[in-house]
Design a protein around this motif. Structure first.
Motif, PDB file in Angstrom:
ATOM      1  N   LEU A   1       0.653  -1.222   0.335  1.00  0.00           N
ATOM      2  CA  LEU A   1      -0.064  -0.212   0.495  1.00  0.00           C
ATOM      3  C   LEU A   1       0.652   1.092  -0.019  1.00  0.00           C
ATOM      4  O   LEU A   1       0.440   2.094  -0.673  1.00  0.00           O
TER       5      LEU A   1
ATOM      6  N   GLN B   1       1.941   1.939  -3.396  1.00  0.00           N
ATOM      7  CA  GLN B   1       0.698   2.283  -4.526  1.00  0.00           C
ATOM      8  C   GLN B   1       0.496   3.892  -3.868  1.00  0.00           C
ATOM      9  O   GLN B   1       1.084   4.843  -4.783  1.00  0.00           O
ATOM     10  N   ALA B   2       0.721   3.581  -2.955  1.00  0.00           N
ATOM     11  CA  ALA B   2       0.196   5.372  -2.632  1.00  0.00           C
ATOM     12  C   ALA B   2       1.234   6.476  -2.774  1.00  0.00           C
ATOM     13  O   ALA B   2       1.133   7.467  -4.106  1.00  0.00           O
TER      14      ALA B   2
ATOM     15  N   SER C   1      -7.575   9.937  -7.445  1.00  0.00           N
ATOM     16  CA  SER C   1      -8.746   8.353  -6.507  1.00  0.00           C
ATOM     17  C   SER C   1      -9.521   7.650  -7.461  1.00  0.00           C
ATOM     18  O   SER C   1     -10.611   7.632  -7.783  1.00  0.00           O
TER      19      SER C   1
ATOM     20  N   GLU D   1      -9.545   3.038  -7.378  1.00  0.00           N
ATOM     21  CA  GLU D   1      -9.035   2.004  -6.846  1.00  0.00           C
ATOM     22  C   GLU D   1      -9.419   1.721  -5.495  1.00  0.00           C
ATOM     23  O   GLU D   1      -8.265   1.138  -5.462  1.00  0.00           O
ATOM     24  N   GLY D   2     -10.176   2.602  -5.200  1.00  0.00           N
ATOM     25  CA  GLY D   2     -10.773   2.674  -3.295  1.00  0.00           C
ATOM     26  C   GLY D   2      -9.592   3.600  -3.418  1.00  0.00           C
ATOM     27  O   GLY D   2     -10.074   4.181  -2.055  1.00  0.00           O
ATOM     28  N   TRP D   3      -8.744   4.558  -3.805  1.00  0.00           N
ATOM     29  CA  TRP D   3      -7.840   5.631  -3.467  1.00  0.00           C
ATOM     30  C   TRP D   3      -8.292   6.449  -3.164  1.00  0.00           C
ATOM     31  O   TRP D   3      -9.575   7.507  -4.320  1.00  0.00           O
TER      32      TRP D   3
ATOM     33  N   HIS E   1      -9.026   0.869   6.827  1.00  0.00           N
ATOM     34  CA  HIS E   1      -8.582   2.336   5.607  1.00  0.00           C
ATOM     35  C   HIS E   1      -6.970   1.852   5.876  1.00  0.00           C
ATOM     36  O   HIS E   1      -6.676   1.725   7.203  1.00  0.00           O
TER      37      HIS E   1
ATOM     38  N   LYS F   1      -7.050   4.893   1.683  1.00  0.00           N
ATOM     39  CA  LYS F   1      -7.216   3.754   0.472  1.00  0.00           C
ATOM     40  C   LYS F   1      -8.599   2.355   1.385  1.00  0.00           C
ATOM     41  O   LYS F   1      -8.267   2.480   2.748  1.00  0.00           O
TER      42      LYS F   1
END
Ligand code: HEC
Length: 248
Positions: free
Chosen positions: A90, A93-94, A137, A139-141, A190, A244
């Protein structure tokens, strides 16, 4: 026959040189990608702070003292190790989204200022910054920027963000590098990450202590409640803030 041989030899040489160039280009690309990956890894793994999660999944990391005492060094190791594989993924990804946000906005802002000056820069920031955030924003982000002193009130921090920004300020004033100021927080539902945004020379015109009156007018037109001025080079301007939703 001789001619044919020469022709074949020339072709072979040409082929090799092409192959050599392609291989070189590929190697260079790999090196760049590798460097990028290392930078990302360094940026996110130097000192991610792990906060208490709602269900106490991750222990609270150090706070306050930034002197590199043996105690703190040990704690920093713990921080790194405390991030599970899922969290590492994560974080990666962030970080990629942060990088994209920052690169895209800088490009838009730079181009606008170059062609239409700072006033155009404000207009572009006004229209493009929220759009870029929205575009990233997926894929859930949810991707955004925040600050203790905002220009756009949509960017007002919540309680956790306020606490984290206050912490970033303190850590920066005590000598930590701005690019290392990253905090994550996660529970089952989250995952959140904040990364500090330092001030830079180019930001002073629009966020510094003396704003050109005509520019001030443009800022006021779009942001009557602007409070994002008065920053100096020694300040943290704000932070990228990502979340996310893990329940999807
Ligand atoms: C041309 C003027 C201009 C320049 C130069 C500029 N900004 Fe901004 N900045 C703005 C505007 C306008 C907004 C509001 C954007 C929006 O509506 O989301 C903003 C918003 C922000 C925000 C979001 C928080 C808030 O206050 O709403 C951050 C963080 C930020 N800027 C950091 C920077 C940094 C760091 C630099 C230098 C690298 C910089 N800005 C340079 C005009 C500028």
């Amino acid at each position: 026959m001789k001619r044919v041989l020469i022709y074949v030899a020339a072709l072979t040489l040409f082929g090799f040189s092409q192959f050599g160039l392609a291989a070189l280009a590929q190697a260079k690309q790999r090196a760049v990608l590798f460097e990028f990956a290392i930078n990302q890894a360094e940026a996110v793994h130097t000192q991610p702070r792990l906060n208490d999660s709602a269900d106490g999944k991750v222990e609270r990391a150090t706070e306050g003292s930034v002197e590199k005492t043996p105690e703190l060094k040990k704690q920093m190791m713990l921080d790194r190790n405390a991030a599970s594989n899922d969290q590492q993924e994560l974080i990666t990804q962030a970080s990629l989204r942060v990088k994209q946000f920052s690169t895209q906005l800088k490009a838009e802002l730079g181009a606008a200022i170059q062609s239409g000056g700072l006033n155009a820069g404000v207009e572009v920031c006004h229209s493009k910054a929220p759009k870029i955030a929205e575009r990233l924003s997926t894929e859930g982000w949810s991707v955004a920027r925040t600050s203790l002193k905002t220009r756009n009130q949509e960017n007002t921090p919540d309680q956790w963000e306020t606490d984290t920004l206050t912490q970033f300020d303190a850590r920066f004033k005590q000598g930590e590098k701005a690019e290392n100021l990253i905090t994550i927080r996660s529970d089952k539902k989250h995952f959140r990450l904040m990364k500090a945004i330092p001030m830079d020379q180019v930001c002073l015109a629009c966020h510094g202590t003396s704003i050109n009156p005509s520019l001030q007018k443009t800022i006021q037109k779009y942001y009557p409640n602007d409070s994002a001025t008065g920053f100096s080079l020694e300040d943290i301007r704000g932070a990228f803030t990502l979340q996310k939703d893990l329940s999807e």
